[in-house]
Design a protein around this motif. Structure first.
Motif, PDB file in Angstrom:
ATOM      1  N   ILE A  21      -5.520  -0.963   9.598  1.00 44.97           N
ATOM      2  CA  ILE A  21      -4.109  -1.172   9.245  1.00 44.97           C
ATOM      3  C   ILE A  21      -3.977  -1.639   7.797  1.00 44.97           C
ATOM      4  O   ILE A  21      -3.158  -1.131   7.035  1.00 44.97           O
ATOM      5  N   ILE A  22      -4.799  -2.588   7.393  1.00 47.34           N
ATOM      6  CA  ILE A  22      -4.632  -3.142   6.042  1.00 47.34           C
ATOM      7  C   ILE A  22      -5.206  -2.217   4.964  1.00 47.34           C
ATOM      8  O   ILE A  22      -4.897  -2.390   3.787  1.00 47.34           O
ATOM      9  N   ARG A  23      -6.034  -1.234   5.385  1.00 47.28           N
ATOM     10  CA  ARG A  23      -6.587  -0.296   4.402  1.00 47.28           C
ATOM     11  C   ARG A  23      -5.722   0.955   4.226  1.00 47.28           C
ATOM     12  O   ARG A  23      -6.033   1.800   3.414  1.00 47.28           O
ATOM     13  N   GLN A  24      -4.655   1.076   5.019  1.00 49.19           N
ATOM     14  CA  GLN A  24      -3.784   2.241   4.871  1.00 49.19           C
ATOM     15  C   GLN A  24      -3.132   2.235   3.491  1.00 49.19           C
ATOM     16  O   GLN A  24      -2.800   1.174   2.951  1.00 49.19           O
ATOM     17  N   GLU A  25      -2.936   3.455   2.954  1.00 47.86           N
ATOM     18  CA  GLU A  25      -2.334   3.551   1.625  1.00 47.86           C
ATOM     19  C   GLU A  25      -0.942   2.944   1.613  1.00 47.86           C
ATOM     20  O   GLU A  25      -0.570   2.219   0.697  1.00 47.86           O
ATOM     21  N   LYS A  26      -0.163   3.250   2.657  1.00 49.99           N
ATOM     22  CA  LYS A  26       1.133   2.594   2.810  1.00 49.99           C
ATOM     23  C   LYS A  26       0.900   1.358   3.669  1.00 49.99           C
ATOM     24  O   LYS A  26       0.797   1.435   4.879  1.00 49.99           O
ATOM     25  N   GLN A  27       0.826   0.221   3.018  1.00 51.73           N
ATOM     26  CA  GLN A  27       0.451  -0.996   3.737  1.00 51.73           C
ATOM     27  C   GLN A  27       1.633  -1.501   4.560  1.00 51.73           C
ATOM     28  O   GLN A  27       2.647  -1.944   4.033  1.00 51.73           O
ATOM     29  N   GLU A  28       1.451  -1.420   5.885  1.00 50.32           N
ATOM     30  CA  GLU A  28       2.516  -1.817   6.800  1.00 50.32           C
ATOM     31  C   GLU A  28       2.695  -3.328   6.834  1.00 50.32           C
ATOM     32  O   GLU A  28       3.797  -3.831   7.003  1.00 50.32           O
ATOM     33  N   ILE A  74     -18.950   5.103  -6.947  1.00 51.28           N
ATOM     34  CA  ILE A  74     -17.943   4.069  -7.228  1.00 51.28           C
ATOM     35  C   ILE A  74     -16.536   4.619  -7.013  1.00 51.28           C
ATOM     36  O   ILE A  74     -15.654   3.919  -6.506  1.00 51.28           O
ATOM     37  N   SER A  75     -16.327   5.892  -7.352  1.00 51.81           N
ATOM     38  CA  SER A  75     -14.992   6.490  -7.208  1.00 51.81           C
ATOM     39  C   SER A  75     -14.566   6.595  -5.750  1.00 51.81           C
ATOM     40  O   SER A  75     -13.385   6.756  -5.445  1.00 51.81           O
ATOM     41  N   GLN A  76     -15.528   6.534  -4.836  1.00 56.74           N
ATOM     42  CA  GLN A  76     -15.213   6.648  -3.403  1.00 56.74           C
ATOM     43  C   GLN A  76     -14.818   5.309  -2.776  1.00 56.74           C
ATOM     44  O   GLN A  76     -14.442   5.264  -1.599  1.00 56.74           O
ATOM     45  N   LEU A  77     -14.893   4.206  -3.527  1.00 52.57           N
ATOM     46  CA  LEU A  77     -14.535   2.898  -2.984  1.00 52.57           C
ATOM     47  C   LEU A  77     -13.073   2.895  -2.539  1.00 52.57           C
ATOM     48  O   LEU A  77     -12.207   3.437  -3.229  1.00 52.57           O
ATOM     49  N   PRO A  78     -12.789   2.295  -1.364  1.00 46.03           N
ATOM     50  CA  PRO A  78     -11.419   2.313  -0.840  1.00 46.03           C
ATOM     51  C   PRO A  78     -10.482   1.448  -1.679  1.00 46.03           C
ATOM     52  O   PRO A  78     -10.593   0.217  -1.693  1.00 46.03           O
ATOM     53  N   ALA A  79      -9.533   2.075  -2.350  1.00 46.27           N
ATOM     54  CA  ALA A  79      -8.666   1.366  -3.289  1.00 46.27           C
ATOM     55  C   ALA A  79      -7.841   0.281  -2.618  1.00 46.27           C
ATOM     56  O   ALA A  79      -7.499  -0.725  -3.239  1.00 46.27           O
ATOM     57  N   GLN A  80      -7.495   0.464  -1.325  1.00 41.97           N
ATOM     58  CA  GLN A  80      -6.640  -0.512  -0.640  1.00 41.97           C
ATOM     59  C   GLN A  80      -7.414  -1.700  -0.079  1.00 41.97           C
ATOM     60  O   GLN A  80      -6.808  -2.645   0.408  1.00 41.97           O
ATOM     61  N   SER A  81      -8.743  -1.628  -0.145  1.00 45.06           N
ATOM     62  CA  SER A  81      -9.545  -2.747   0.356  1.00 45.06           C
ATOM     63  C   SER A  81      -9.288  -3.992  -0.484  1.00 45.06           C
ATOM     64  O   SER A  81      -9.258  -3.932  -1.720  1.00 45.06           O
ATOM     65  N   VAL A  82      -9.118  -5.128   0.184  1.00 38.58           N
ATOM     66  CA  VAL A  82      -8.868  -6.370  -0.539  1.00 38.58           C
ATOM     67  C   VAL A  82     -10.048  -6.711  -1.446  1.00 38.58           C
ATOM     68  O   VAL A  82      -9.871  -7.263  -2.540  1.00 38.58           O
ATOM     69  N   VAL A  83     -11.262  -6.360  -1.008  1.00 41.61           N
ATOM     70  CA  VAL A  83     -12.456  -6.628  -1.813  1.00 41.61           C
ATOM     71  C   VAL A  83     -12.377  -5.857  -3.130  1.00 41.61           C
ATOM     72  O   VAL A  83     -12.669  -6.388  -4.204  1.00 41.61           O
ATOM     73  N   ILE A  84     -11.945  -4.609  -3.049  1.00 44.01           N
ATOM     74  CA  ILE A  84     -11.849  -3.772  -4.244  1.00 44.01           C
ATOM     75  C   ILE A  84     -10.686  -4.217  -5.118  1.00 44.01           C
ATOM     76  O   ILE A  84     -10.796  -4.253  -6.363  1.00 44.01           O
ATOM     77  N   ARG A  85      -9.585  -4.599  -4.503  1.00 46.55           N
ATOM     78  CA  ARG A  85      -8.437  -5.060  -5.281  1.00 46.55           C
ATOM     79  C   ARG A  85      -8.777  -6.318  -6.061  1.00 46.55           C
ATOM     80  O   ARG A  85      -8.378  -6.492  -7.220  1.00 46.55           O
ATOM     81  N   GLU A  86      -9.527  -7.214  -5.435  1.00 44.16           N
ATOM     82  CA  GLU A  86      -9.910  -8.451  -6.116  1.00 44.16           C
ATOM     83  C   GLU A  86     -10.927  -8.193  -7.228  1.00 44.16           C
ATOM     84  O   GLU A  86     -11.091  -9.016  -8.120  1.00 44.16           O
ATOM     85  N   ALA A  87     -11.600  -7.034  -7.161  1.00 42.66           N
ATOM     86  CA  ALA A  87     -12.629  -6.721  -8.167  1.00 42.66           C
ATOM     87  C   ALA A  87     -12.098  -5.792  -9.256  1.00 42.66           C
ATOM     88  O   ALA A  87     -12.895  -5.257 -10.048  1.00 42.66           O
ATOM     89  N   GLN A  88     -10.786  -5.586  -9.332  1.00 44.90           N
ATOM     90  CA  GLN A  88     -10.228  -4.634 -10.292  1.00 44.90           C
ATOM     91  C   GLN A  88     -10.573  -4.982 -11.739  1.00 44.90           C
ATOM     92  O   GLN A  88     -10.790  -4.096 -12.559  1.00 44.90           O
ATOM     93  N   ALA A  89     -10.600  -6.261 -12.038  1.00 48.57           N
ATOM     94  CA  ALA A  89     -10.933  -6.654 -13.415  1.00 48.57           C
ATOM     95  C   ALA A  89     -12.329  -6.166 -13.786  1.00 48.57           C
ATOM     96  O   ALA A  89     -12.568  -5.703 -14.919  1.00 48.57           O
ATOM     97  N   ASP A  90     -13.279  -6.249 -12.845  1.00 42.37           N
ATOM     98  CA  ASP A  90     -14.642  -5.772 -13.105  1.00 42.37           C
ATOM     99  C   ASP A  90     -14.692  -4.241 -13.108  1.00 42.37           C
ATOM    100  O   ASP A  90     -15.322  -3.630 -13.975  1.00 42.37           O
ATOM    101  N   LEU A  91     -14.026  -3.619 -12.150  1.00 41.99           N
ATOM    102  CA  LEU A  91     -14.064  -2.163 -12.046  1.00 41.99           C
ATOM    103  C   LEU A  91     -13.375  -1.488 -13.227  1.00 41.99           C
ATOM    104  O   LEU A  91     -13.749  -0.369 -13.612  1.00 41.99           O
TER     105      LEU A  91
END
Length: 936
Positions: free
Chosen positions: A264-271, A603-620
């Motif tokens: 649910i939280i990884r969906q592109e449209k976050q419900e 790296i391009s395959q990482l799930p953009a909606q993942s909270v882990v990836i969102r928190e790492a945006q500065a590094d990515l």
């Protein structure tokens, strides 16, 4: 690439606000550059450092009433977000002073990191996304209306036991003290779910929570939790209702499995926004759950209560850290020992029976296979010497039907029975695999056909017939049959069935935590107002240990430390990075650049909606520049390894079969580059075998038949240069990795199936002495016989008995007193238990131990008597023999019977009229005489 503040706002902050429903260009939602007049003197002490007449807040979020409900202070990406902390705080107080109303909520960010500060209520905390307007309105309502929790009423009808009240009070007081994380350690069966329902009820009534999430790890536990919330909080709307799959936002209680909520939280449209829940309850909180599904808790950073039954002394220290438990102490703990020793007890105690067959103990070999079966093997043209297996290989490399049959028979004899004394009460058989479970089920059906396949049923998670009203789990819980649930993992934890009286460990267990969770299935006592006909009483339960699990945990108190498993995507990334380094070392720049491109693809395959990836945006964001990948310094490689590589754990929506093939190709290529020819050859042979298992009958595979055929030749791999070998590897990767899903050899080698007769040689259980010490029957018998052997050398009474002399009643009493005082505290009752003879006297047992007199155990006596009866009545029908076998088992179990028993259950399963429908009057009289003599 660093962004200016304007770019940060437009490219990052505006987009994140928009994803939370805040339209930056809609003045009813957001005001940018909000003007704050500073004409009034001394608005707030923090303003003293600002000598201005006006301030401009970057963003002010507006509530439904059009008033400011939150302030967002922005800094550019190259600055620390914390630089806006005091500025945002000042804006909040000044807005309240100028416009009245409530104090706005405070946010400050640099586009990558976002902090939320509920001023005057809690310290700032990092979050992964902005609240929606509905979230902030809810926060505002709670802030205005919440009541003190210190003396909040706890509903005793939901959770009224003293320890449950203490657990709830510990959490309520912690929330009052501004704590957000709690860990409750409560033994299985002490009502963790009810405790949390009462906690939820208290927090909702006190206006501290409106939305609650209860997380579990399996569907069956979700259904169980939903039923509990329905029973105790019937008026609170719950999700999901029967048949619901899509998430909805209008409920107050949400019960979900970890995988469902992660999806649910990884969906592109976050419900659901990251602030949707006010309280999260995490069932069975331990590090392994967090490693897999911790992203859910990282996304919903709210008040969290973890539940576990794992004893405090073996909880992983990381679990304590996860819930911020100071000094390794949970927020509250209540142990199994406390529950059992309470007066009256809150949980049921148990006894352990050790069961072990000859093959389990001694293995399968020429020495242990019977001569009759060895002759049969020879006639079949087989070498007996070929059959050589350790006992530990059973149900792994080899399975033997005779062993499982012996275990099932022993269970039926030793198990706690229902009120009729023959059929076992509710039981879970813990099996090692689904195929093992099916084999056990087949044996029950073969041995006890009179129950028409309903006595024992396999209950596994992937069987759709298990779930829902009328499903197998519902039948096992709420119906008389099946009596035995044969389980693989599904029933190991969490399942609440109070009527369970037998647990059979038909597999070894190496995790101490899991072992005690499994034991916990039987610890619940019956509820007086919910007695079921097949289990009117329960004062204990029986654990049949077929694999020496209790002995194992005596030697290894914390069990086996399982090595942490590295996720496959991380392994692949690590191998490619190592290969890149090796290529640079050898001056193979083209290979290094190629590996860099492949790392970039991963790296391009990482799930953009993942909270882990969102928190790492500065590094990515550092990797987005194409020029980054044109050269590789040691600093870059260290950054990729230490910072980027761990993010690959979030990569789950991939073809893992293709990725395993890719891993092997990269490993082979790396070993070849490194000059490790022998190791490379081993991997090469494995790759060739894998490719050979691709089925050419599949059209997609057949298109690559030429490449598949060529790859089986040694010459295919014999390219001299590194670049040529890379071309081969890339070709195989491109053409064959997508075909790996069709591979036929993707299973473990077939298990060897045998059917040798096996027998139970160990049945052990005895308690003795003033401290109720417990050892196996075999061990106790050895201790008794060793003591008497020692005492015979010096005790005159024992010497007289050994020499065949008569002793007086007074001497017999004196000897009994001596033996009872000496460890292991020998008594006549214990001797009757150990030697399975209820009628022998103390003196007869002593003579038997000294080898003067032979005593027959009751089972031996019954068996011999029935064997003689069979010989004298050699014209018995199969039904009559089935009846007599049942009667023999009945006698061994009960030691006595009444005439009316023979026309009641279980004998009526053979004929509705019991013995009268099977035997003639004369035969009935003979059987009654036989049984009367045995029961005398």
């Amino acid at each position: 690439m660093p962004r200016s503040e304007a770019e940060t706002r437009k490219q990052l902050i505006d987009q994140m606000l928009d994803s939370a429903g805040w339209k930056v260009d809609n003045p009813n939602h957001v005001t940018t550059e909000f003007t704050i007049n500073l004409s009034s003197p001394a608005l707030h002490e923090a303003e003293a450092v600002y000598n201005k007449k006006k301030e401009f807040s970057d963003y002010v979020l507006l509530g439904k009433n059009g008033k400011a409900i939150a302030v967002v202070e922005a800094k550019k990406t190259s600055k620390d977000a914390a630089l806006g902390r005091e500025q945002a705080k000042q804006y909040c107080y000044n807005i309240q002073k100028e416009h009245g109303g409530e104090l706005p909520f405070c946010f400050y960010t640099n586009g990558h990191s976002i902090y939320f500060w509920d001023l005057e209520n809690a310290p700032p905390r990092k979050i992964v996304g902005y609240p929606t307007r509905e979230d902030l309105e809810r926060f505002s309502f709670i802030r205005k209306n919440k009541k003190p929790l210190t003396h909040e009423f706890i509903n005793p009808d939901i959770a009224g036991r003293d320890y449950q009240l203490r657990a709830i009070r510990a959490v309520l007081e912690g929330i009052e003290a501004k704590r957000r994380d709690f860990l409750l350690v409560m033994a299985t069966g002490t009502g963790k779910t009810r405790t949390c329902i009462a906690l939820t009820d208290a927090l909702m009534r006190a206006k501290h929570a409106e939305k609650v999430l209860f997380l579990v790890d399996r569907i069956a536990l979700r259904e169980q939790a939903l039923d509990a919330f329905k029973e105790h909080l019937p008026n609170e709307p719950r999700w999901p209702n029967i048949g619901e799959t899509n998430i909805v936002k209008d409920r107050r209680i949400y019960v979900s499995t970890y995988p469902t909520m992660l999806n649910i939280i990884r969906q592109e449209k976050q419900e659901l926004s990251p602030h949707f829940f006010d309280l999260i309850i995490v069932d069975e909180s331990h590090r392994s759950i967090y490693n897999t599904y911790g992203e859910v808790l990282d996304y919903f950073k709210t008040t969290t209560v973890g539940l576990t039954a794992t004893p405090t002394n073996v909880i992983d220290h990381n679990t304590f850290e996860l819930f911020h438990c100071e000094g390794g102490l949970p927020s509250f703990a209540y142990t199994y020992e406390e529950a059992v020793n309470n007066d009256p007890p809150y949980l049921c105690n148990f006894e352990v029976q050790k069961i072990q067959t000859r093959f389990q103990k001694e293995g399968i070999s020429k020495r242990t296979i019977s001569l009759e079966e060895q002759k049969k093997l020879i006639l079949e043209g087989k070498e007996v010497a070929e059959f050589s297996f350790e006992g530990t290989q059973l149900e792994k490399q080899v399975t033997n039907k005779g062993t499982n049959t012996a275990i099932v028979r022993a269970f039926m004899e030793e198990s706690i029975k229902d009120q009729n004394g023959v059929l076992p009460g509710k039981t879970i058989f813990f099996c090692s695999s689904k195929s093992h479970a099916r084999r056990i089920e087949e044996i029950f059906d073969e041995l006890y056909p009179e129950y028409k396949g309903d006595l024992a049923k396999v209950i596994v998670s992937e069987d759709s017939r298990v779930y829902g009203k009328g499903g197998l789990l519902d039948q096992f819980t709420n119906k008389d049959f099946p009596r035995i649930a044969i389980s693989v993992d599904m029933l190991d934890t969490g399942i609440d069935i109070r009527e369970l009286v037998n647990l059979v460990f038909a597999k070894p267990v190496y995790s101490y935590t899991k072992f005690w969770q499994m034991i916990g299935r039987g610890t619940r006592l019956l509820e007086p107002n919910k007695i079921k006909p097949w289990c009117p009483e329960k004062d204990r339960f029986l654990v049949l240990d077929c694999w020496d699990n209790f002995e194992y945990f005596k030697v290894e108190p914390k069990g086996k430390e399982l090595a942490a498993q590295t996720p496959l995507p991380i392994t692949l990334f690590s191998l490619r990075l190592e290969k890149l380094e090796k290529a640079l070392e050898l001056g193979e720049e083209n290979i290094a650049l190629s590996e860099g491109a492949k790392l970039r693809t991963l790296i391009s395959q990482l799930p953009a909606q993942s909270v882990v990836i969102r928190e790492a945006q500065a590094d990515l964001s550092q990797l987005s520049d194409v020029n980054y990948w044109n050269s590789f310094s040691s600093e870059k490689i260290a950054f990729l390894r230490n910072t980027i590589q761990p993010l690959l754990r979030t990569l789950s929506e991939v073809d893992f079969k293709a990725m395993r093939f890719e891993r092997d190709l990269v490993k082979h290529s790396l070993l070849t580059l490194s000059g490790e020819k022998q190791k490379a050859e081993v991997i090469q042979n494995s790759i060739v075998k894998t490719i050979s298992e691709l089925p050419l009958s599949v059209s997609f595979v057949r298109k690559e038949e030429e490449l598949i055929t060529q790859s089986q030749k040694t010459s295919f791999w014999a390219e001299p240069s590194h670049s040529a070998r890379e071309t081969i590897s890339d070709t195989l990767l491109e053409k064959l990795s997508p075909l790996m899903r069709f591979r036929e050899g993707d299973q473990r080698p077939d298990t060897i199936h045998l059917n040798f007769t096996d027998e139970v040689i160990i049945r052990e259980k005895v308690e003795f002495g003033p401290e109720n010490e417990s050892v196996s029957i075999t061990k106790y018998r050895e201790m008794v016989e060793a003591l008497i052997a020692v005492l015979t050398e010096e005790n005159p009474i024992l010497l007289k008995i050994k020499n065949g002399e008569e002793i007086s009643a007074e001497e017999s009493t004196t000897l009994a007193g001596i033996l009872q005082e000496e460890h292991p505290h020998i008594t006549e009752d214990l001797l009757r238990t150990v030697y399975q003879n209820r009628n022998a006297t103390f003196l007869q047992f002593i003579k038997h131990i000294l080898g003067i007199e032979v005593l027959q155990s009751f089972p031996e006596k019954v068996t011999d008597a029935f064997e003689q009866f069979y010989q004298e009545h050699n014209n018995l029908s199969s039904r009559q023999m089935q009846f007599l076998d049942l009667l023999k088992t009945f006698l061994m179990e009960r030691h006595s019977f009444e005439k009316k028993d023979l026309i009641s259950s279980p004998f009526t399963t053979i004929h509705p009229c019991g013995i009268r429908g099977v035997f003639s009057s004369q035969e009935i009289n003979e059987i009654l005489a036989l049984t009367k003599a045995l029961a005398a």
